[in-house]
Design an enzyme around this catalytic site. Structure first.
Site, mmCIF file in Angstrom:
data_model
loop_
_atom_site.group_PDB
_atom_site.id
_atom_site.type_symbol
_atom_site.label_atom_id
_atom_site.label_comp_id
_atom_site.label_asym_id
_atom_site.label_seq_id
_atom_site.Cartn_x
_atom_site.Cartn_y
_atom_site.Cartn_z
ATOM 1 N N TYR A 198 43.317 39.330 28.755
ATOM 2 C CA TYR A 198 43.596 39.038 29.940
ATOM 3 C C TYR A 198 45.034 39.641 30.295
ATOM 4 O O TYR A 198 45.351 40.373 31.218
ATOM 5 C CB TYR A 198 43.481 37.763 30.339
ATOM 6 C CG TYR A 198 43.754 37.362 31.798
ATOM 7 C CD1 TYR A 198 42.749 37.814 33.001
ATOM 8 C CD2 TYR A 198 45.133 36.948 32.127
ATOM 9 C CE1 TYR A 198 43.131 37.443 34.085
ATOM 10 C CE2 TYR A 198 45.524 36.782 33.541
ATOM 11 C CZ TYR A 198 44.402 36.879 34.695
ATOM 12 O OH TYR A 198 44.751 36.653 35.858
ATOM 13 N N LYS A 206 46.439 42.730 32.802
ATOM 14 C CA LYS A 206 47.195 42.480 33.859
ATOM 15 C C LYS A 206 48.456 43.309 33.884
ATOM 16 O O LYS A 206 49.223 43.789 34.873
ATOM 17 C CB LYS A 206 47.335 40.942 34.219
ATOM 18 C CG LYS A 206 46.157 40.185 34.319
ATOM 19 C CD LYS A 206 45.857 40.490 35.907
ATOM 20 C CE LYS A 206 44.362 40.577 36.064
ATOM 21 N NZ LYS A 206 44.277 40.861 37.654
HETATM 22 N N1 LIG Z 1 44.305 32.136 39.691
HETATM 23 C C1 LIG Z 1 45.542 32.246 39.290
HETATM 24 O O1 LIG Z 1 46.147 31.658 38.702
HETATM 25 C C2 LIG Z 1 45.931 33.947 39.141
HETATM 26 C C3 LIG Z 1 47.164 34.101 38.478
HETATM 27 C C4 LIG Z 1 47.522 35.374 38.569
HETATM 28 C C5 LIG Z 1 46.557 36.543 38.846
HETATM 29 N N2 LIG Z 1 45.609 35.904 39.215
HETATM 30 C C6 LIG Z 1 44.576 37.263 39.406
HETATM 31 O O2 LIG Z 1 44.121 37.071 40.934
HETATM 32 C C7 LIG Z 1 42.672 37.677 41.077
HETATM 33 C C8 LIG Z 1 41.909 36.632 41.772
HETATM 34 O O3 LIG Z 1 41.954 35.617 40.760
HETATM 35 P P1 LIG Z 1 41.186 34.183 41.426
HETATM 36 O O4 LIG Z 1 42.071 33.051 40.711
HETATM 37 O O5 LIG Z 1 41.281 34.281 43.112
HETATM 38 O O6 LIG Z 1 39.689 34.107 40.701
HETATM 39 P P2 LIG Z 1 38.482 33.546 41.361
HETATM 40 O O7 LIG Z 1 38.723 32.131 41.924
HETATM 41 O O8 LIG Z 1 37.356 33.320 40.170
HETATM 42 O O9 LIG Z 1 37.774 34.681 42.157
HETATM 43 C C9 LIG Z 1 37.540 35.803 41.742
HETATM 44 C C10 LIG Z 1 36.683 36.641 42.960
HETATM 45 O O10 LIG Z 1 36.106 37.799 42.175
HETATM 46 C C11 LIG Z 1 34.758 37.875 42.405
HETATM 47 N N3 LIG Z 1 34.185 38.648 41.220
HETATM 48 C C12 LIG Z 1 34.257 38.255 39.937
HETATM 49 N N4 LIG Z 1 33.640 38.901 39.165
HETATM 50 C C13 LIG Z 1 33.199 39.999 40.089
HETATM 51 C C14 LIG Z 1 32.154 41.158 39.977
HETATM 52 N N5 LIG Z 1 31.799 41.381 38.686
HETATM 53 N N6 LIG Z 1 31.987 41.928 40.916
HETATM 54 C C15 LIG Z 1 32.276 41.377 42.391
HETATM 55 N N7 LIG Z 1 33.048 40.597 42.343
HETATM 56 C C16 LIG Z 1 33.290 39.885 41.344
HETATM 57 C C17 LIG Z 1 34.204 36.508 42.311
HETATM 58 O O11 LIG Z 1 33.081 36.385 42.936
HETATM 59 P P3 LIG Z 1 32.011 35.140 43.202
HETATM 60 O O12 LIG Z 1 32.635 34.551 44.432
HETATM 61 O O13 LIG Z 1 30.883 35.907 43.605
HETATM 62 O O14 LIG Z 1 31.979 34.501 42.042
HETATM 63 C C18 LIG Z 1 35.487 35.852 43.359
HETATM 64 O O15 LIG Z 1 35.218 36.192 44.747
HETATM 65 C C19 LIG Z 1 42.346 38.166 39.708
HETATM 66 O O16 LIG Z 1 42.532 39.595 39.625
HETATM 67 C C20 LIG Z 1 43.109 37.339 38.854
HETATM 68 O O17 LIG Z 1 43.477 38.116 37.472
HETATM 69 C C21 LIG Z 1 44.854 34.761 39.433
#
Ligand SMILES: NC(=O)c1ccc[n+]([C@@H]2O[C@H](COP(=O)([O-])OP(=O)(O)OC[C@H]3O[C@@H](n4cnc5c(N)ncnc54)[C@H](OP(=O)(O)O)[C@@H]3O)[C@@H](O)[C@H]2O)c1
Length: 293
Positions: free
Chosen positions: A192, A196
Site C-alpha cells: 500500500y 501511494k
Molecule cells: N481513509 C484513510 O485513512 C486514507 C488515508 C490516506 C489516503 N487514503 C486514500 O484515499 C482514497 C479513498 O480512501 P477511503 O478511505 O475513502 O476508502 P473507502 O472508504 O474504502 O472508499 C473507497 C471507494 O473506492 C471504491 N472502490 C474500491 N474498489 C473499487 C473498484 N474496483 N472499482 C471502483 N471503485 C472502487 C469504493 O466503492 P464501493 O462504495 O462500491 O465499495 C469506495 O467508493 C484511497 O485512495 C486511499 O488510499 C485514505
C-alpha cells in the site's frame, strides 16, 4: 560564525520558507471550485460512493458544482446521487459505471472517456484506492495484485485520458489521493505504501511538466472511513475536514497532507526521518496492526 550558528541560520531559513509557503496558502487559498475553474464546470470523482470520494462529492454539491461519479456499484451510485440532490438540486449529476479491478481490459479507459468527453471537466479527483494490510508473506496474491492495479493504473490512465479536456480550459485541477503512508516506510502496509508513493511522485512530476493544470498530491494521515474501519482518535480527521482542506490548498501547493493535524504529523515525521523514524514507524505500525486484528 561557528558551526552551531550556521545550523541555527539554516534551521531558521527552513522554518521561514515553510512560514512563507503557509502565508501564501492563507492569503490566496480558496476552496471554491467554480471560482477557481469557472462557473458551470464539472468535477469527476473516482471511487465516489464511499469515504473520501463521497466527501468530495458532498462538498462539490454544496458548492453547486456539477458532479460526475465513476463507481462500480450502480445502486450505491444512484443512492449517492439522490443524497446529493437533497444537498443541492441545482447542479447536474452523472454516473459512469466502471469497476477498476478490470481496468487492464482493452478499451477500459476509452469507454469511460467516451461517456465524459462532452463534459466541461474542471477538476478530476483520482480517489479510488484499496488497502491490503498484513504480514507480507501471509497476504493473498490476488489482494496484492488488485491493490497494485486499483491504486496505480486508474490514476495514470484517468489522468492521461482526461488531461486533453483539462488542457483545453484556461485553468483546471487534478487531485490524486496519495497518503502519509506513501512518505515513510510502513511495515504491514508495505505494498500500500509503495502504491501511494507512486501516486505522489506521479502527481508532483506532472505538476512540473503540465502548464495551466493545478496538480495536488493529497497525502492525508488517517481519515474516518471504512478503509480504516471508521476509527476515531486524535489523529483521525473527518472526510469533510480532509476534503475542504485539500480544496483550500489546491492551486497553491503541489502536495499536502490536507488537514492541519496531518500536516503537523507529517512535519514531525519529516524532522525525525531517517534512523529515528525507522525505529518509531514499525512501533506505530505494529500497534495499529494489533489494534485492528
Ligand atoms: N481513509 C484513510 O485513512 C486514507 C488515508 C490516506 C489516503 N487514503 C486514500 O484515499 C482514497 C479513498 O480512501 P477511503 O478511505 O475513502 O476508502 P473507502 O472508504 O474504502 O472508499 C473507497 C471507494 O473506492 C471504491 N472502490 C474500491 N474498489 C473499487 C473498484 N474496483 N472499482 C471502483 N471503485 C472502487 C469504493 O466503492 P464501493 O462504495 O462500491 O465499495 C469506495 O467508493 C484511497 O485512495 C486511499 O488510499 C485514505
Amino acid at each position: 560564525m561557528d558551526i552551531i550558528e550556521w545550523i541555527g541560520i539554516i534551521v531558521l531559513c527552513y522554518f521561514g520558507y515553510l512560514f512563507i509557503k503557509e502565508c501564501k496558502v492563507i492569503i490566496f487559498g480558496n476552496p471554491n471550485v467554480q471560482q477557481k475553474y469557472g462557473k458551470g464546470c464539472w468535477a469527476l470523482v473516482t471511487g465516489a460512493t464511499d469515504g473520501i470520494g463521497k466527501g468530495f462529492c458532498q462538498e462539490f454539491s454544496r458548492q453547486g458544482v456539477n458532479v460526475c461519479i465513476v463507481a462500480r456499484n450502480k445502486s450505491k451510485a444512484e443512492n449517492l446521487i439522490e443524497e446529493l440532490k437533497k444537498i443541492n438540486g441545482k447542479p447536474q449529476y452523472k454516473i459512469v459505471i466502471a469497476d477498476f479491478q478490470n481496468c487492464l481490459q482493452e478499451s477500459f479507459f476509452q469507454k469511460i472517456y467516451q461517456e465524459v468527453k462532452d463534459l466541461d471537466i474542471g477538476l478530476l479527483v483520482n480517489n479510488v484506492g484499496v488497502l491490503t494490510v498484513g504480514e507480507f508473506h501471509k497476504t493473498s496474491d490476488v489482494d496484492q495484485q488488485n491493490q497494485i492495479i486499483i491504486n496505480c493504473i486508474p490514476v495514470v490512465f484517468m489522468t492521461k485520458y482526461i488531461l486533453p479536456l483539462l488542457k483545453k480550459r484556461q485553468r483546471s485541477g487534478v487531485i490524486n489521493l496519495s497518503s502519509l503512508a506513501g512518505r515513510f516506510s510502513n511495515p504491514y502496509y508495505q505494498v500500500y505504501s509503495a502504491t501511494k508513493a507512486f501516486n505522489d511522485y506521479f502527481t508532483r512530476s506532472l505538476q512540473i511538466e503540465v502548464e495551466n493544470v493545478d496538480f495536488l498530491s493529497l497525502r492525508p494521515g488517517f481519515v474516518q472511513t471504512a478503509m480504516v474501519k471508521n476509527q476515531t482518535d486524535l489523529l483521525t480527521v473527518s472526510t469533510q475536514q480532509c476534503v475542504t482542506s485539500a480544496l483550500f490548498q489546491l492551486g497553491n501547493k503541489e502536495a499536502t497532507a490536507g488537514h492541519i493535524i496531518h500536516r503537523i504529523q507529517t512535519l514531525i515525521f519529516t524532522l525525525v526521518e531517517g534512523k529515528l523514524m525507522d525505529i518509531i514507524s514499525p512501533i506505530i505500525a505494529k500497534q495499529l496492526y494489533k489494534q485492528k486484528h
